[in-house]
Design an enzyme around this catalytic site. Sequence first.
Site, PDB file in Angstrom:
ATOM      1  N   GLU A 160      30.450  11.038  38.793  1.00  0.00           N
ATOM      2  CA  GLU A 160      31.584  10.705  39.671  1.00  0.00           C
ATOM      3  C   GLU A 160      32.594   9.969  38.815  1.00  0.00           C
ATOM      4  O   GLU A 160      32.340   8.833  38.397  1.00  0.00           O
ATOM      5  CB  GLU A 160      31.128   9.796  40.830  1.00  0.00           C
ATOM      6  CG  GLU A 160      30.088  10.407  41.744  1.00  0.00           C
ATOM      7  CD  GLU A 160      30.625  11.564  42.576  1.00  0.00           C
ATOM      8  OE1 GLU A 160      31.862  11.691  42.691  1.00  0.00           O
ATOM      9  OE2 GLU A 160      29.805  12.339  43.080  1.00  0.00           O
ATOM     10  N   GLY A 185      31.930   6.238  36.980  1.00  0.00           N
ATOM     11  CA  GLY A 185      32.730   5.447  36.047  1.00  0.00           C
ATOM     12  C   GLY A 185      33.872   6.291  35.508  1.00  0.00           C
ATOM     13  O   GLY A 185      34.279   7.274  36.140  1.00  0.00           O
ATOM     14  N   ASN A 222      34.359  -1.554  40.211  1.00  0.00           N
ATOM     15  CA  ASN A 222      35.407  -1.694  41.245  1.00  0.00           C
ATOM     16  C   ASN A 222      34.850  -1.963  42.642  1.00  0.00           C
ATOM     17  O   ASN A 222      35.437  -2.711  43.414  1.00  0.00           O
ATOM     18  CB  ASN A 222      36.339  -0.483  41.235  1.00  0.00           C
ATOM     19  CG  ASN A 222      35.632   0.809  41.561  1.00  0.00           C
ATOM     20  OD1 ASN A 222      34.476   1.008  41.182  1.00  0.00           O
ATOM     21  ND2 ASN A 222      36.292   1.673  42.279  1.00  0.00           N
ATOM     22  N   THR A 234      33.768   8.090  29.603  1.00  0.00           N
ATOM     23  CA  THR A 234      32.344   7.718  29.536  1.00  0.00           C
ATOM     24  C   THR A 234      31.489   8.868  30.054  1.00  0.00           C
ATOM     25  O   THR A 234      30.438   9.183  29.479  1.00  0.00           O
ATOM     26  CB  THR A 234      32.068   6.444  30.372  1.00  0.00           C
ATOM     27  OG1 THR A 234      33.103   5.497  30.145  1.00  0.00           O
ATOM     28  CG2 THR A 234      30.725   5.835  30.029  1.00  0.00           C
ATOM     29  N   CYS A 260      38.644   4.496  43.269  1.00  0.00           N
ATOM     30  CA  CYS A 260      38.852   5.837  42.702  1.00  0.00           C
ATOM     31  C   CYS A 260      39.579   6.739  43.687  1.00  0.00           C
ATOM     32  O   CYS A 260      40.161   7.739  43.290  1.00  0.00           O
ATOM     33  CB  CYS A 260      37.515   6.439  42.310  1.00  0.00           C
ATOM     34  SG  CYS A 260      36.350   6.434  43.680  1.00  0.00           S
ATOM     35  N   GLU A 266      27.674  13.438  45.762  1.00  0.00           N
ATOM     36  CA  GLU A 266      26.807  12.432  46.362  1.00  0.00           C
ATOM     37  C   GLU A 266      26.945  12.557  47.869  1.00  0.00           C
ATOM     38  O   GLU A 266      27.695  13.387  48.376  1.00  0.00           O
ATOM     39  CB  GLU A 266      27.215  11.040  45.880  1.00  0.00           C
ATOM     40  CG  GLU A 266      27.016  10.856  44.386  1.00  0.00           C
ATOM     41  CD  GLU A 266      27.258   9.428  43.917  1.00  0.00           C
ATOM     42  OE1 GLU A 266      28.280   8.830  44.308  1.00  0.00           O
ATOM     43  OE2 GLU A 266      26.429   8.920  43.144  1.00  0.00           O
TER      44      GLU A 266
HETATM   45  P1  NAD Z   1      33.215   2.796  32.666  1.00  0.00           P
HETATM   46  O1  NAD Z   1      33.058   4.253  32.415  1.00  0.00           O
HETATM   47  O2  NAD Z   1      33.798   1.964  31.616  1.00  0.00           O
HETATM   48  O3  NAD Z   1      31.800   2.128  33.007  1.00  0.00           O
HETATM   49  C1  NAD Z   1      30.994   2.564  34.065  1.00  0.00           C
HETATM   50  C2  NAD Z   1      29.557   2.182  33.766  1.00  0.00           C
HETATM   51  O4  NAD Z   1      29.113   2.910  32.638  1.00  0.00           O
HETATM   52  C3  NAD Z   1      29.355   0.707  33.423  1.00  0.00           C
HETATM   53  O5  NAD Z   1      28.141   0.262  33.972  1.00  0.00           O
HETATM   54  C4  NAD Z   1      29.282   0.737  31.916  1.00  0.00           C
HETATM   55  O6  NAD Z   1      28.553  -0.334  31.373  1.00  0.00           O
HETATM   56  C5  NAD Z   1      28.546   2.042  31.690  1.00  0.00           C
HETATM   57  N1  NAD Z   1      28.720   2.636  30.360  1.00  0.00           N
HETATM   58  C6  NAD Z   1      29.783   2.529  29.528  1.00  0.00           C
HETATM   59  N2  NAD Z   1      29.547   3.208  28.386  1.00  0.00           N
HETATM   60  C7  NAD Z   1      28.328   3.773  28.509  1.00  0.00           C
HETATM   61  C8  NAD Z   1      27.536   4.596  27.676  1.00  0.00           C
HETATM   62  N3  NAD Z   1      27.942   4.970  26.466  1.00  0.00           N
HETATM   63  N4  NAD Z   1      26.325   4.993  28.116  1.00  0.00           N
HETATM   64  C9  NAD Z   1      25.902   4.639  29.338  1.00  0.00           C
HETATM   65  N5  NAD Z   1      26.589   3.842  30.170  1.00  0.00           N
HETATM   66  C10 NAD Z   1      27.799   3.421  29.762  1.00  0.00           C
HETATM   67  O7  NAD Z   1      34.016   2.705  34.032  1.00  0.00           O
HETATM   68  P2  NAD Z   1      34.563   1.381  34.732  1.00  0.00           P
HETATM   69  O8  NAD Z   1      35.751   0.914  33.951  1.00  0.00           O
HETATM   70  O9  NAD Z   1      33.439   0.460  35.003  1.00  0.00           O
HETATM   71  O10 NAD Z   1      35.044   1.955  36.145  1.00  0.00           O
HETATM   72  C11 NAD Z   1      36.310   2.445  36.396  1.00  0.00           C
HETATM   73  C12 NAD Z   1      36.292   3.959  36.425  1.00  0.00           C
HETATM   74  O11 NAD Z   1      35.341   4.425  37.375  1.00  0.00           O
HETATM   75  C13 NAD Z   1      37.611   4.559  36.859  1.00  0.00           C
HETATM   76  O12 NAD Z   1      37.918   5.658  36.028  1.00  0.00           O
HETATM   77  C14 NAD Z   1      37.342   5.047  38.275  1.00  0.00           C
HETATM   78  O13 NAD Z   1      38.138   6.119  38.703  1.00  0.00           O
HETATM   79  C15 NAD Z   1      35.912   5.452  38.169  1.00  0.00           C
HETATM   80  N6  NAD Z   1      35.290   5.499  39.496  1.00  0.00           N
HETATM   81  C16 NAD Z   1      34.979   6.718  40.034  1.00  0.00           C
HETATM   82  C17 NAD Z   1      34.411   6.791  41.307  1.00  0.00           C
HETATM   83  C18 NAD Z   1      34.052   8.113  41.920  1.00  0.00           C
HETATM   84  O14 NAD Z   1      33.321   8.110  42.904  1.00  0.00           O
HETATM   85  N7  NAD Z   1      34.512   9.230  41.409  1.00  0.00           N
HETATM   86  C19 NAD Z   1      34.158   5.615  42.007  1.00  0.00           C
HETATM   87  C20 NAD Z   1      34.499   4.395  41.420  1.00  0.00           C
HETATM   88  C21 NAD Z   1      35.053   4.344  40.159  1.00  0.00           C
END
Ligand code: NAD
Length: 481
Positions: free
Chosen positions: A247, A225, A149, A229, A281, A462
């Site tokens: 996060e 993410g 994002n 995950t 997020c 963080e």
């Molecule tokens: P995601 O969990 O699908 O992916 C995030 C990252 O993890 C990607 O690089 C992905 O390739 C990797 N990943 C996926 N499966 C994995 C595994 N089994 N092992 C290791 N790495 C793996 O998330 P997304 O769809 O990319 O992002 C959206 C989400 O992120 C939303 O839920 C959002 O709220 C969250 N987010 C949180 C924050 C925060 O600071 N709290 C900030 C931004 C986004």
Amino acid sequence: MKVLNLINGVLSPASSSQWLDLTNPSEGKTYGHLPRSGSADVELAVSAANSAFKSWAATPAGERAACMSRLADLVRDNADMLAEAESRDNGKPVSLAGTVDIPRAEKNLRFYASAIQHFASESHVMEGVALNYTLRKPLGVVACISPWNLPLYLFTWKVAPALVSGNCVVAKPSEITPVTAYLLSTWVKEAGFPDGVFNIIHGLGSEVGDALIRHPKVTAISFTGGTATGAHIASVTAPKFKKLSLELGGKNAAIIFDDCDFDDALATTLRSSFANQGQICLCGSRILVEKSLYPRFRDALVAKAKKMKVGDPMDPSTKMGAVVSKDHRDKILASIELAKTEGGKILCGGEKTSPEGLPHLQNGYYVQPTIIEGLSPNCRVNQEEIFGPVVTIQPFENEEEALEMANNSEYGLAATVWTNDLKQAHRVSSELETGIVWVNCWLLRDLRTPFGGVKNSGVGREGGFEALQFFTEPQNVCIKL
Ligand code: NAD
């Protein structure tokens, strides 16, 4: 466009020679490829990082900081190109990438180049008996995994503190938006980082990401993410006692009391609802408004949202671009359909769309800004993260009910509170079950402050010295006097 891995200072394709498609979401078209890396690439990157660690950890902090500052200079010098690349890869307006994403990425690098030089260890004197001092040692090889994002913004937020504190990094950007991390990787050598210190590998989370978190030489994982995950990563790595910073998702409330500054609350709530197409997020997706103000605020917000039109993300005047992918658009649209079955009334939006008069963008992934009312606080649409330009609006009777509604969530990342009563602002803030509260503002960030969530929004913080603490291990030395 061909994205490459950076392993041991060399830009290379995946060892399997397999590729994944890069999609431009504003056009719905493939425009390049990225490596489909796997465990063989993880092995190479971790081994390079491990070999480089001893020497990097022994490099004076000032020299590590100088590499980081040079990298920040390169981001600044290429800011326009990076903003365009981010917009093309993600669908976000180039104006947003140019004013938020890329400047913040540069700031992250500069902030930690400076912070490491102010990061001090503690000492504890036992008068006449002993002296304790606590070293902060780098951890070794660490993994930094980031989402799509805010691609370069969140990527740099992790790798900067990890590197300046003396760790060697294997970073994995999202496979959905890998381009700006790749561009950064082309400048790592020029910035002066020794080979192996900073490695970036691309590919699917379930393949290369999973191999990375499982690698026995990876001592810590900083992950941003989705909550599912994060739970998977925690379940795999906790029995190995790896250090974890998570996060995760959010379902943030915006609490609007009737004594607020109306125009300010309205303008900022519009932004906190729909900035980056609602894919931050920290976006406020549950808008709670005091009953006495409810009809006026709702009608004004709906009127403003109706005026927002999706446009070409590359047009500097566009405020609302495409969502990140077809799958994500379909998931957002499914949530809107669910809202209807749960009794929600769509006050505006609710449909997929595309920019008017631009034939080349008709297959892009756009969703109208959507506001829904009439849903119960417990329904799925009010409980599950949608992560798109979709918000719900609900009235509340009094402070107690506002807090009950806001805290009625398994998430706990952030909240906004709108009131001119300072005592109320403090009372409400301290009762909110979130890691972050903004009073009469949103997304106002001081990089020294702790950043993170409670409940299903994550573990750890963080920001500021918190990140340097995460990326170092304290070791106490006690000298008998
Ligand atoms: P995601 O969990 O699908 O992916 C995030 C990252 O993890 C990607 O690089 C992905 O390739 C990797 N990943 C996926 N499966 C994995 C595994 N089994 N092992 C290791 N790495 C793996 O998330 P997304 O769809 O990319 O992002 C959206 C989400 O992120 C939303 O839920 C959002 O709220 C969250 N987010 C949180 C924050 C925060 O600071 N709290 C900030 C931004 C986004």
